[in-house]
Design a protein around this motif. Structure first.
Motif, PDB file in Angstrom:
ATOM      1  N   MET A 258       0.841  -1.197   0.000  1.00  0.00           N
ATOM      2  CA  MET A 258       0.000   0.000   0.000  1.00  0.00           C
ATOM      3  C   MET A 258       0.873   1.242   0.000  1.00  0.00           C
ATOM      4  O   MET A 258       1.972   1.260   0.558  1.00  0.00           O
ATOM      5  CB  MET A 258      -0.928   0.007   1.222  1.00  0.00           C
ATOM      6  CG  MET A 258      -0.226  -0.065   2.563  1.00  0.00           C
ATOM      7  SD  MET A 258      -1.404  -0.111   3.943  1.00  0.00           S
ATOM      8  CE  MET A 258      -0.300  -0.242   5.350  1.00  0.00           C
ATOM      9  N   ASP A 259       0.368   2.277  -0.667  1.00  0.00           N
ATOM     10  CA  ASP A 259       1.104   3.529  -0.770  1.00  0.00           C
ATOM     11  C   ASP A 259       0.112   4.611  -1.159  1.00  0.00           C
ATOM     12  O   ASP A 259      -1.091   4.349  -1.336  1.00  0.00           O
ATOM     13  CB  ASP A 259       2.217   3.398  -1.820  1.00  0.00           C
ATOM     14  CG  ASP A 259       3.311   4.435  -1.603  1.00  0.00           C
ATOM     15  OD1 ASP A 259       4.318   4.386  -2.307  1.00  0.00           O
ATOM     16  OD2 ASP A 259       3.146   5.318  -0.720  1.00  0.00           O
ATOM     17  N   THR A 260       0.606   5.835  -1.301  1.00  0.00           N
ATOM     18  CA  THR A 260      -0.235   6.944  -1.756  1.00  0.00           C
ATOM     19  C   THR A 260       0.430   7.603  -2.949  1.00  0.00           C
ATOM     20  O   THR A 260       1.646   7.810  -2.953  1.00  0.00           O
ATOM     21  CB  THR A 260      -0.462   7.981  -0.642  1.00  0.00           C
ATOM     22  OG1 THR A 260       0.801   8.373  -0.092  1.00  0.00           O
ATOM     23  CG2 THR A 260      -1.341   7.422   0.450  1.00  0.00           C
ATOM     24  N   LEU A 261      -0.361   7.952  -3.939  1.00  0.00           N
ATOM     25  CA  LEU A 261       0.104   8.663  -5.127  1.00  0.00           C
ATOM     26  C   LEU A 261      -0.354  10.110  -5.003  1.00  0.00           C
ATOM     27  O   LEU A 261      -1.547  10.384  -4.953  1.00  0.00           O
ATOM     28  CB  LEU A 261      -0.458   8.012  -6.391  1.00  0.00           C
ATOM     29  CG  LEU A 261       0.154   8.455  -7.714  1.00  0.00           C
ATOM     30  CD1 LEU A 261       1.581   7.950  -7.830  1.00  0.00           C
ATOM     31  CD2 LEU A 261      -0.675   7.943  -8.886  1.00  0.00           C
ATOM     32  N   GLU A 262       0.607  11.015  -4.935  1.00  0.00           N
ATOM     33  CA  GLU A 262       0.301  12.419  -4.686  1.00  0.00           C
ATOM     34  C   GLU A 262       0.254  13.204  -5.980  1.00  0.00           C
ATOM     35  O   GLU A 262       0.984  12.934  -6.927  1.00  0.00           O
ATOM     36  CB  GLU A 262       1.351  13.042  -3.758  1.00  0.00           C
ATOM     37  CG  GLU A 262       1.384  12.455  -2.365  1.00  0.00           C
ATOM     38  CD  GLU A 262       2.308  13.215  -1.452  1.00  0.00           C
ATOM     39  OE1 GLU A 262       2.147  14.453  -1.328  1.00  0.00           O
ATOM     40  OE2 GLU A 262       3.203  12.589  -0.863  1.00  0.00           O
ATOM     41  N   GLY A 263      -0.615  14.210  -5.992  1.00  0.00           N
ATOM     42  CA  GLY A 263      -0.628  15.187  -7.067  1.00  0.00           C
ATOM     43  C   GLY A 263      -0.010  16.470  -6.569  1.00  0.00           C
ATOM     44  O   GLY A 263       1.169  16.513  -6.220  1.00  0.00           O
ATOM     45  N   ARG A 264      -0.814  17.527  -6.512  1.00  0.00           N
ATOM     46  CA  ARG A 264      -0.338  18.772  -5.928  1.00  0.00           C
ATOM     47  C   ARG A 264      -0.237  18.609  -4.416  1.00  0.00           C
ATOM     48  O   ARG A 264      -1.120  18.042  -3.793  1.00  0.00           O
ATOM     49  CB  ARG A 264      -1.307  19.906  -6.268  1.00  0.00           C
ATOM     50  CG  ARG A 264      -0.950  21.256  -5.661  1.00  0.00           C
ATOM     51  CD  ARG A 264      -2.043  22.260  -5.997  1.00  0.00           C
ATOM     52  NE  ARG A 264      -3.331  21.828  -5.473  1.00  0.00           N
ATOM     53  CZ  ARG A 264      -3.734  22.062  -4.234  1.00  0.00           C
ATOM     54  NH1 ARG A 264      -2.947  22.682  -3.373  1.00  0.00           N
ATOM     55  NH2 ARG A 264      -4.934  21.654  -3.837  1.00  0.00           N
ATOM     56  N   ARG A 265       0.857  19.116  -3.835  1.00  0.00           N
ATOM     57  CA  ARG A 265       1.050  18.961  -2.405  1.00  0.00           C
ATOM     58  C   ARG A 265      -0.065  19.665  -1.637  1.00  0.00           C
ATOM     59  O   ARG A 265      -0.376  20.818  -1.875  1.00  0.00           O
ATOM     60  CB  ARG A 265       2.408  19.537  -1.976  1.00  0.00           C
ATOM     61  CG  ARG A 265       2.706  19.293  -0.513  1.00  0.00           C
ATOM     62  CD  ARG A 265       4.023  19.903  -0.098  1.00  0.00           C
ATOM     63  NE  ARG A 265       4.247  19.717   1.324  1.00  0.00           N
ATOM     64  CZ  ARG A 265       5.252  20.249   2.003  1.00  0.00           C
ATOM     65  NH1 ARG A 265       6.126  21.024   1.376  1.00  0.00           N
ATOM     66  NH2 ARG A 265       5.390  20.035   3.294  1.00  0.00           N
ATOM     67  N   GLY A 266      -0.657  18.935  -0.702  1.00  0.00           N
ATOM     68  CA  GLY A 266      -1.755  19.463   0.084  1.00  0.00           C
ATOM     69  C   GLY A 266      -3.122  19.216  -0.519  1.00  0.00           C
ATOM     70  O   GLY A 266      -4.134  19.513   0.114  1.00  0.00           O
ATOM     71  N   GLY A 267      -3.156  18.661  -1.744  1.00  0.00           N
ATOM     72  CA  GLY A 267      -4.427  18.391  -2.395  1.00  0.00           C
ATOM     73  C   GLY A 267      -4.834  16.934  -2.250  1.00  0.00           C
ATOM     74  O   GLY A 267      -4.394  16.219  -1.344  1.00  0.00           O
TER      75      GLY A 267
END
Length: 467
Positions: A258-267
């Protein structure tokens, strides 16, 4: 004993400059400065500067780097009436606007990487490179100060914290009480919230709104990553995960990452779950990157699979040490076991990291996920899971899951909104999601405009200086 990593001091930089001036080897300079050779090399390359010698422009020889391939004629025709080839003229450097000084390659690409000790520096008219301890120390301190200035938080997170804190303080609660009541919604420590409040970083919440605000100036501390359960690593280390696989060889079939895929930081972020055996990826769109959102994502996946199916696919979850996975008790309530990779070693869950590269072909790094919907995420994952891979023997992740677990597990994947896409219709480009494609095009146009502005600035500078 492990050495403590520190920034180079001015005295160490002076040792480097003096060593370069007298012609010492870099290894000897590193020994005197008390650092490694690679540190000295990085220091020199990072803070060396170019100096254009007067004789390079107005000397008796053409030192333009383009002189061998230049096809320009008559640059100085207005002054001297010359019509010869400029690349063979010694006066070309004075009048040509495209003049590029030739660099001294002997010392730039090889040790000592600068011309501080060159014996021919007074007679060489090429572009020279030097190292100055005082200049390097000033630039290093400015860079270090810029990197550590401000709060380690985005504006959207500040607004969210501000609304939570203001609502609690207006009811007479202390900041600590507000933090305890909404612990999973904060991605920082309570001490950090006190620092933000005392520094006036919130738009609505004020220090005077606290019931018993202390008038002593608060001490500043570096913000730490917030963890819901600070003891979450006990019994869940990567070595414990390896021990479980050694004791139970059949456990590998239940391992998922499991992990997280980030877009804009804080979004918005995408919580991703990857089954190692079938290379099947699942994802849930989350509004925030916190423990509360991660727990909801696990609950969403659990609801799509039956109580018997979920432990067979997600019986063991391996993740990183991010704060979003710092509440393992809540995750393990769904019938799984959580383990964590070692700090700074994302390769221990390299399968999901590799599959993120396939998602990044569509969701390009740096774009915002704020306008995405869960249907968009499902569309991306449907195409990624329908992609036929060499690692699976030419099969797709859907076909591998059907082969390993059965059709009922593929039906559970459909409950999450994933559908099989024909091989000829698989699209792994940003054009799959119109909003992402528009962001990529806008970013490309911005880069072109910036390059054009930089080119115009250089031409204006050359015109003013008469180059």
């Amino acid at each position: 004993m492990k050495k403590e990593r520190k920034h180079l001091s001015l005295s160490q930089r002076i040792i480097i400059e003096n060593g370069l001036r007298v012609g010492k080897k870099i290894r000897e300079i590193a020994r005197e400065a008390g650092v490694s050779r690679s540190t000295v090399v990085r220091e020199i390359k990072a803070y060396r500067y170019d100096k254009l010698e007067w004789s390079c422009r107005f000397g008796g020889q053409n030192w333009c780097a383009k002189r061998h391939t230049c096809g320009v004629f008559g640059v100085c025709a207005g002054g001297r009436g010359c019509s010869g080839k400029c690349g063979q003229c010694r006066l070309c450097n004075r009048y040509c606007a495209e003049f590029v000084p030739e660099r001294c390659r002997e010392h730039y690409h090889a040790a000592p990487y600068v011309c501080n000790n060159c014996a021919y520096v007074d007679r060489c008219a090429r572009m020279h490179t030097y190292y100055s301890a005082e200049r390097a120390d000033k630039l290093a301190r400015e860079a270090w100060g810029d990197a550590h200035a401000g709060a380690i938080v985005t504006r959207d997170e500040l607004r969210r914290y501000d609304a939570l804190i203001k609502g609690g303080l207006s009811k007479g609660q202390s900041l600590y009480a507000v933090y305890l009541a909404n612990r999973v919604l904060f991605n920082c420590d309570v001490r950090t919230l006190y620092n933000y409040l005392n520094d006036g970083r919130f738009a609505n919440a004020r220090r005077g709104d606290q019931p018993r605000a202390c008038m002593i100036r608060p001490r500043k501390k570096k913000a730490k990553e917030h963890k819901v359960d600070r003891d979450c690593l006990k019994g869940r280390l990567f070595e414990d995960f390896v021990g479980l696989l050694e004791s139970d060889p059949d456990a590998i079939g239940r391992v998922s990452e499991m992990d997280t895929l980030e877009g804009r930081r804080g979004g918005k972020v995408i919580a991703t779950f990857f089954n190692v055996q079938t290379m099947m990826m699942f994802g849930v769109l989350c509004d925030h990157k916190d423990a509360w959102s991660a727990n909801d994502a696990v609950a969403t996946v659990h609801a799509a699979f039956l109580d018997v199916q979920f432990p067979m696919v997600f019986g063991i979850l391996l993740g990183d040490r991010g704060s979003e996975f710092s509440d393992p008790t809540a995750i393990e309530a769904f019938g799984t076991k959580v383990f964590y990779c070692d700090a700074g070693k994302p390769g221990q869950k390299g399968c999901i990291e590799r599959n993120h590269h396939e998602m990044r072909r569509i969701l390009v790094k740096g774009v915002s996920f704020d306008n995405l919907t869960q249907e968009d995420v499902n569309l991306v994952l449907s195409h990624v899971n329908s992609y036929h891979r060499l690692e699976l023997g030419g099969m797709s992740a859907f076909e591998m899951m059907r082969f390993c677990y059965g059709e009922e597990f593929v039906a559970s994947a459909r409950e999450l909104g994933l559908v099989e896409v024909p091989a000829e219709k698989v699209n792994l480009t940003p054009a799959l999601i119109p909003d992402i494609a528009e962001q990529v095009i806008a970013r490309a146009r911005k880069l072109v405009d910036e390059e054009e502005a930089a080119r115009r600035a250089v031409e204006e500078l050359r015109r003013k200086r008469g180059w």
